[in-house]
Design an enzyme around this catalytic site. Structure first.
Site, PDB file in Angstrom:
ATOM      1  N   ALA A  63     -20.439  -2.559  -7.638  1.00 19.84           N
ATOM      2  CA  ALA A  63     -19.413  -3.317  -6.950  1.00 19.84           C
ATOM      3  C   ALA A  63     -18.343  -2.316  -6.510  1.00 19.84           C
ATOM      4  O   ALA A  63     -18.213  -1.232  -7.093  1.00 19.84           O
ATOM      5  CB  ALA A  63     -18.825  -4.361  -7.883  1.00 19.84           C
ATOM      6  N   GLY A 108     -23.278  -3.270 -10.247  1.00 21.54           N
ATOM      7  CA  GLY A 108     -23.758  -4.334  -9.356  1.00 21.54           C
ATOM      8  C   GLY A 108     -25.037  -3.966  -8.620  1.00 21.54           C
ATOM      9  O   GLY A 108     -25.782  -4.851  -8.183  1.00 21.54           O
ATOM     10  N   GLU A 111     -27.714  -4.736 -10.981  1.00 21.11           N
ATOM     11  CA  GLU A 111     -27.739  -6.200 -11.078  1.00 21.11           C
ATOM     12  C   GLU A 111     -28.415  -6.826  -9.858  1.00 21.11           C
ATOM     13  O   GLU A 111     -29.143  -7.811  -9.972  1.00 21.11           O
ATOM     14  CB  GLU A 111     -26.303  -6.718 -11.270  1.00 21.11           C
ATOM     15  CG  GLU A 111     -25.761  -6.330 -12.654  1.00 21.11           C
ATOM     16  CD  GLU A 111     -24.261  -6.529 -12.811  1.00 21.11           C
ATOM     17  OE1 GLU A 111     -23.501  -6.130 -11.898  1.00 21.11           O
ATOM     18  OE2 GLU A 111     -23.838  -7.088 -13.833  1.00 21.11           O
ATOM     19  N   GLU A 131     -20.009  -0.289 -16.438  1.00 18.28           N
ATOM     20  CA  GLU A 131     -18.782  -1.098 -16.424  1.00 18.28           C
ATOM     21  C   GLU A 131     -17.827  -0.832 -17.566  1.00 18.28           C
ATOM     22  O   GLU A 131     -16.606  -0.796 -17.363  1.00 18.28           O
ATOM     23  CB  GLU A 131     -19.142  -2.595 -16.398  1.00 18.28           C
ATOM     24  CG  GLU A 131     -19.648  -3.088 -15.057  1.00 18.28           C
ATOM     25  CD  GLU A 131     -21.155  -2.944 -14.869  1.00 18.28           C
ATOM     26  OE1 GLU A 131     -21.781  -2.230 -15.685  1.00 18.28           O
ATOM     27  OE2 GLU A 131     -21.699  -3.529 -13.940  1.00 18.28           O
TER      28      GLU A 131
HETATM   29  N1  CO8 Z   1     -17.144   1.538  -5.251  1.00 19.43           N
HETATM   30  C1  CO8 Z   1     -16.460   2.062  -4.240  1.00 19.43           C
HETATM   31  N2  CO8 Z   1     -16.738   3.257  -3.672  1.00 19.43           N
HETATM   32  C2  CO8 Z   1     -17.771   3.944  -4.179  1.00 19.43           C
HETATM   33  C3  CO8 Z   1     -18.536   3.453  -5.245  1.00 19.43           C
HETATM   34  C4  CO8 Z   1     -18.197   2.200  -5.788  1.00 19.43           C
HETATM   35  N3  CO8 Z   1     -18.886   1.621  -6.780  1.00 19.43           N
HETATM   36  N4  CO8 Z   1     -19.476   4.366  -5.526  1.00 19.43           N
HETATM   37  C5  CO8 Z   1     -19.317   5.381  -4.664  1.00 19.43           C
HETATM   38  N5  CO8 Z   1     -18.280   5.130  -3.844  1.00 19.43           N
HETATM   39  C6  CO8 Z   1     -17.773   5.990  -2.779  1.00 19.43           C
HETATM   40  C7  CO8 Z   1     -16.965   7.137  -3.326  1.00 19.43           C
HETATM   41  O1  CO8 Z   1     -15.655   6.743  -3.622  1.00 19.43           O
HETATM   42  C8  CO8 Z   1     -17.049   8.125  -2.193  1.00 19.43           C
HETATM   43  O2  CO8 Z   1     -16.148   7.731  -1.196  1.00 19.43           O
HETATM   44  P1  CO8 Z   1     -15.211   8.859  -0.464  1.00 19.43           P
HETATM   45  O3  CO8 Z   1     -16.197   9.763   0.230  1.00 19.43           O
HETATM   46  O4  CO8 Z   1     -14.372   8.068   0.468  1.00 19.43           O
HETATM   47  O5  CO8 Z   1     -14.478   9.562  -1.553  1.00 19.43           O
HETATM   48  C9  CO8 Z   1     -18.440   7.890  -1.629  1.00 19.43           C
HETATM   49  O6  CO8 Z   1     -18.848   6.603  -2.096  1.00 19.43           O
HETATM   50  C10 CO8 Z   1     -19.450   8.904  -2.107  1.00 19.43           C
HETATM   51  O7  CO8 Z   1     -19.407   8.917  -3.516  1.00 19.43           O
HETATM   52  P2  CO8 Z   1     -19.222  10.259  -4.381  1.00 19.43           P
HETATM   53  O8  CO8 Z   1     -18.508  11.285  -3.601  1.00 19.43           O
HETATM   54  O9  CO8 Z   1     -18.641   9.858  -5.702  1.00 19.43           O
HETATM   55  O10 CO8 Z   1     -20.745  10.704  -4.543  1.00 19.43           O
HETATM   56  P3  CO8 Z   1     -21.359  11.545  -5.740  1.00 19.43           P
HETATM   57  O11 CO8 Z   1     -22.751  11.887  -5.316  1.00 19.43           O
HETATM   58  O12 CO8 Z   1     -20.467  12.649  -6.148  1.00 19.43           O
HETATM   59  O13 CO8 Z   1     -21.448  10.516  -6.969  1.00 19.43           O
HETATM   60  C11 CO8 Z   1     -21.938   8.413  -8.029  1.00 19.43           C
HETATM   61  C12 CO8 Z   1     -22.267   9.391  -6.887  1.00 19.43           C
HETATM   62  C13 CO8 Z   1     -22.326   9.036  -9.376  1.00 19.43           C
HETATM   63  C14 CO8 Z   1     -22.758   7.148  -7.811  1.00 19.43           C
HETATM   64  C15 CO8 Z   1     -20.419   8.110  -8.022  1.00 19.43           C
HETATM   65  O14 CO8 Z   1     -20.044   7.737  -6.698  1.00 19.43           O
HETATM   66  C16 CO8 Z   1     -20.034   6.990  -8.926  1.00 19.43           C
HETATM   67  O15 CO8 Z   1     -19.950   7.185 -10.138  1.00 19.43           O
HETATM   68  N6  CO8 Z   1     -19.786   5.784  -8.350  1.00 19.43           N
HETATM   69  C17 CO8 Z   1     -19.354   4.641  -9.104  1.00 19.43           C
HETATM   70  C18 CO8 Z   1     -20.508   4.053  -9.852  1.00 19.43           C
HETATM   71  C19 CO8 Z   1     -20.046   2.886 -10.684  1.00 19.43           C
HETATM   72  O16 CO8 Z   1     -19.279   3.024 -11.617  1.00 19.43           O
HETATM   73  N7  CO8 Z   1     -20.560   1.693 -10.345  1.00 19.43           N
HETATM   74  C20 CO8 Z   1     -20.264   0.499 -11.073  1.00 19.43           C
HETATM   75  C21 CO8 Z   1     -19.086  -0.195 -10.493  1.00 19.43           C
HETATM   76  S1  CO8 Z   1     -18.577  -1.563 -11.494  1.00 19.43           S
HETATM   77  C22 CO8 Z   1     -19.648  -2.773 -11.061  1.00 19.43           C
HETATM   78  O17 CO8 Z   1     -20.575  -2.604 -10.324  1.00 19.43           O
HETATM   79  C23 CO8 Z   1     -19.377  -4.094 -11.672  1.00 19.43           C
HETATM   80  C24 CO8 Z   1     -20.299  -5.196 -11.149  1.00 19.43           C
HETATM   81  C25 CO8 Z   1     -19.821  -6.550 -11.562  1.00 19.43           C
HETATM   82  C26 CO8 Z   1     -18.528  -6.890 -10.924  1.00 19.43           C
HETATM   83  C27 CO8 Z   1     -17.945  -8.150 -11.422  1.00 19.43           C
HETATM   84  C28 CO8 Z   1     -16.596  -8.418 -10.768  1.00 19.43           C
HETATM   85  C29 CO8 Z   1     -15.726  -9.322 -11.507  1.00 19.43           C
END
Ligand code: CO8
Length: 261
Positions: A63, A108, A111, A131
């Protein structure tokens, strides 16, 4: 449309989450587009759907953390409900849906993959529920579907540790059915979907319903669900054609239209 592309390839529908600049992260607009795409699928013509992510790196990286970072309790709950509603719609979609996981399937993203009928992935795929590291619980079905798929012990370990696992480990624990070299994933996903699409469509739909609904009840009720759906196949074109062709040693031609079964 918007953040989600759709393309019909014969009887297979290909849904692509298309927000590669954010690794296909799910914000409210992406979820709304995903819902609209599924609502628009022609269920008379399409017999299997494949869901994947745009780009080389990510299925869905979760998400959208930016959107969630400013949410109130009420907004967080509403966002959780929005995701759950869309994912439940996919889970109960009448025709099979395969997740072709082409990279990160985190939070997500995992999921979304788990609400599909089954998952195959590329060798660069990475799965996890990060999360608790962000101060929230999995909120789009992760606390429920992961335990059902891989068992409560493994699900709890993954959720509590927020650890990511690679494709081979996902295969070992039964989260995915198969792992392919990255360049061969989509070809294999479409081939698998095509194989499903060639089978009798009413029977395939009834199998999905029987398995899904049977898993939610006790065995006595489950076998009754099966009996009804088994019975419902009789007198259909597909049953007559399938059995008739077996007896006459011809190849069956399953019917595409569902208005007159
Ligand atoms: N949300 C928003 N932006 C994201 C997300 C995300 N989940 N993942 C990646 N991005 C963006 C980054 O911010 C980055 O943007 P920018 O270039 O503008 O800085 C771009 O995508 C590329 O990402 P990275 O530079 O970080 O790429 P890397 O190869 O270095 O890393 C990763 C890749 C490991 C996947 C890293 O991006 C990461 O850890 N992302 C987050 C993963 C995460 O924690 N996901 C879980 C989110 S929580 C969730 O899903 C909850 C679901 C239920 C919600 C219920 C709501 C109530």
């Amino acid at each position: 449309m918007g953040f989600v592309n759709y393309e019909a390839q014969g009887a297979v529908g290909l849904v692509t989450i298309n927000r590669p600049e954010a690794l296909n992260a799910l914000n409210p607009q992406v979820l709304a587009d995903l819902k609209a795409v599924f609502e628009g699928i022609d269920q008379n013509a399409i017999r299997c759907v494949v869901v994947t992510g745009a780009g080389e790196k990510s299925f869905v990286a979760g998400a959208d953390i930016g959107s969630m970072s400013v949410m109130t309790k009420a907004e967080g709950e509403a966002f959780g409900k929005m995701g759950n509603d869309v994912f439940r719609m996919i889970e109960t979609f009448p025709i099979p849906v395969i997740a072709a996981v082409n990279g990160f399937a985190l939070g997500g993203g995992n999921e979304l993959a788990m609400c599909c009928d089954f998952r195959i992935c590329s060798d660069n795929a990475m799965f996890g529920q990060p999360e608790v590291g962000l101060g929230i619980t999995p909120g789009f079905g992760g606390t429920q579907r992961l335990a059902r798929l891989v068992g409560p012990g493994m699900a709890k370990q993954l959720v509590y540790t927020a650890a990511n696992i690679k494709a081979d480990e996902a295969l070992r624990i039964g989260l995915v059915n198969a792992v392919y070299p990255q360049a061969e994933l989509m070809e294999n996903a479409m081939k698998l979907a095509g194989k499903i699409a060639r089978n009798a469509p009413i029977a395939v739909r009834n199998c999905k319903k029987a398995i899904n609904e049977g898993l939610e009840v006790g065995m006595d009720e489950a076998v009754v669900i099966e009996e009804k759906l088994f019975g419902a196949c009789f007198e259909t074109h597909d049953q007559k054609e399938g059995m008739g062709c077996f007896l006459s040693k011809e190849k069956p031609k399953p019917k595409a239209v569902f208005t007159n079964n």
